[in-house]
Scaffold this active site. Structure first.
Site, mmCIF file in Angstrom:
data_model
loop_
_atom_site.group_PDB
_atom_site.id
_atom_site.type_symbol
_atom_site.label_atom_id
_atom_site.label_comp_id
_atom_site.label_asym_id
_atom_site.label_seq_id
_atom_site.Cartn_x
_atom_site.Cartn_y
_atom_site.Cartn_z
ATOM 1 N N CYS A 99 0.818 -1.217 0.000
ATOM 2 C CA CYS A 99 0.000 0.000 0.000
ATOM 3 C C CYS A 99 0.850 1.264 0.000
ATOM 4 O O CYS A 99 1.664 1.464 0.904
ATOM 5 C CB CYS A 99 -0.910 -0.012 1.226
ATOM 6 N N TYR A 110 -5.418 5.901 -9.223
ATOM 7 C CA TYR A 110 -6.615 5.153 -8.853
ATOM 8 C C TYR A 110 -7.832 5.647 -9.640
ATOM 9 O O TYR A 110 -8.688 4.854 -10.035
ATOM 10 C CB TYR A 110 -6.873 5.271 -7.348
#
Length: 332
Positions: A45, A176
């Site tokens: 992440c 994203y």
């Protein structure tokens, strides 16, 4: 290209829901205290990677332990599938969601990393990734190592904050927005904004080694965690494919410079990064096949950025090696 973004088509990041702070000045109910909290991260992440880097650079490892969730998760949340018995060895939990529900049994928002968990109660205190690293620099100052760099210098905070906002919108979150877009127009808008911003950052970094001033700051950390994942994940998986990072000379040299700096490359596990993105996002990669590439040995190639001057740690010093149990596989 131009595109009109439809709200129905666009990816919108959910806000963090646990936004209390851990402070040294009595402004919250959670005091800074050695050994009281555990930082939960995942190597995959980028948002968690920021906290891992800052914790390393500031030398907070002796007072703030770190649990590492594996790269795979499901609807039950991030899980500790790399640990013995599939449980975090300190908190004793299998899923990070257990710590969120220890704080609120009815919690139904995003279960995210990074998260700070109070060890004694097993409850999440905060998952506010945007504030956490700033608080590591300020509220945790009494526990900084000798030689810790100033990652958020007072004289440059306005400039750092401005760059951070642009980088978050167009780069950190921009990949994203491209990858999870539900329509062509939303994707093309995110794609354009991403590469327009990368071009502007490349222009800025062509004549200076770091984004702000002549030392590494919070701004560099926030940009770098996206750059280091670009070719391994975002270029293919998220369709951010105008160029690879390795085809953008200034940003590629900048990223390698930081990768080869203590506290950066030694936090990166490329295999876990690929396993997460290609193995979890079934709506984008339904086969779950994880790519074999790209070649990673070029991360260790000379970058030449020393010619621009700069002092990576300012008046400070590099951090020591990662603590036992926190080392990542070497590249090459």
């Amino acid at each position: 290209m131009t595109a009109t973004q439809s709200t129905a088509e666009a990816f919108e990041r959910e806000p963090v829901e646990v936004t209390e702070r851990i402070t040294a000045d009595g402004s919250s109910r959670w005091p800074v205290e050695a050994g009281r909290y555990r930082l939960i991260v995942a190597r995959a992440c980028p948002w968690a990677n920021r906290t891992v880097i800052v914790r390393r650079l500031l030398g907070l490892e002796p007072v703030l332990s770190m649990g590492i969730a594996g790269p795979l998760h499901d609807e039950r949340s991030w899980r500790f599938h790399l640990d013995p018995d599939n449980r975090d060895p300190v908190l004793g939990i299998e899923f990070l969601g257990e710590a969120y529900r220890a704080a609120d049994p009815d919690y139904d928002a995003g279960i995210t990393v990074p998260a700070m968990v109070e060890i004694a109660s097993g409850r999440v205190v905060t998952n506010d990734y945007a504030q956490l690293t700033l608080d590591f620099s300020s509220q945790w100052a009494a526990f900084h190592r000798d030689g810790a760099p100033d990652l958020y210098p007072q004289a440059h905070r306005a400039e750092i904050d401005e760059i951070n906002e642009q980088v978050f919108r167009d780069v950190n979150n921009g990949v994203y927005k491209a990858g999870f877009a539900k329509g062509q127009s939303a994707y093309e808008r995110a794609y354009t904004e991403l590469f327009d911003r990368l071009d502007a950052l490349s222009d800025r970094l062509a004549t200076r080694r770091y984004l702000v001033g002549d030392t590494i700051t919070e701004a560099d950390i926030r940009l770098w965690v996206t750059l280091v994942r670009f070719d391994a994940a975002y270029h293919g998986h998220f369709k951010c494919n105008r160029h690879k990072l390795s085809e953008m000379p200034v940003l590629w040299a900048y990223a390698r410079d930081l990768f080869q700096t203590a506290g950066f490359g030694d936090t990166i596990d490329f295999e876990q990064i690929k396993q997460h993105y290609y193995g979890v996002h079934a709506e984008i990669n339904p086969t779950g096949i994880v790519p074999a590439g790209p070649d990673l040995t070029n991360w260790l190639s000379p970058h030449g950025r020393e010619e621009l001057g700069g002092r990576p740690f300012g008046d400070g010093t590099p951090p020591g090696p990662p603590p036992v149990g926190e080392a990542v596989p070497p590249v090459g």
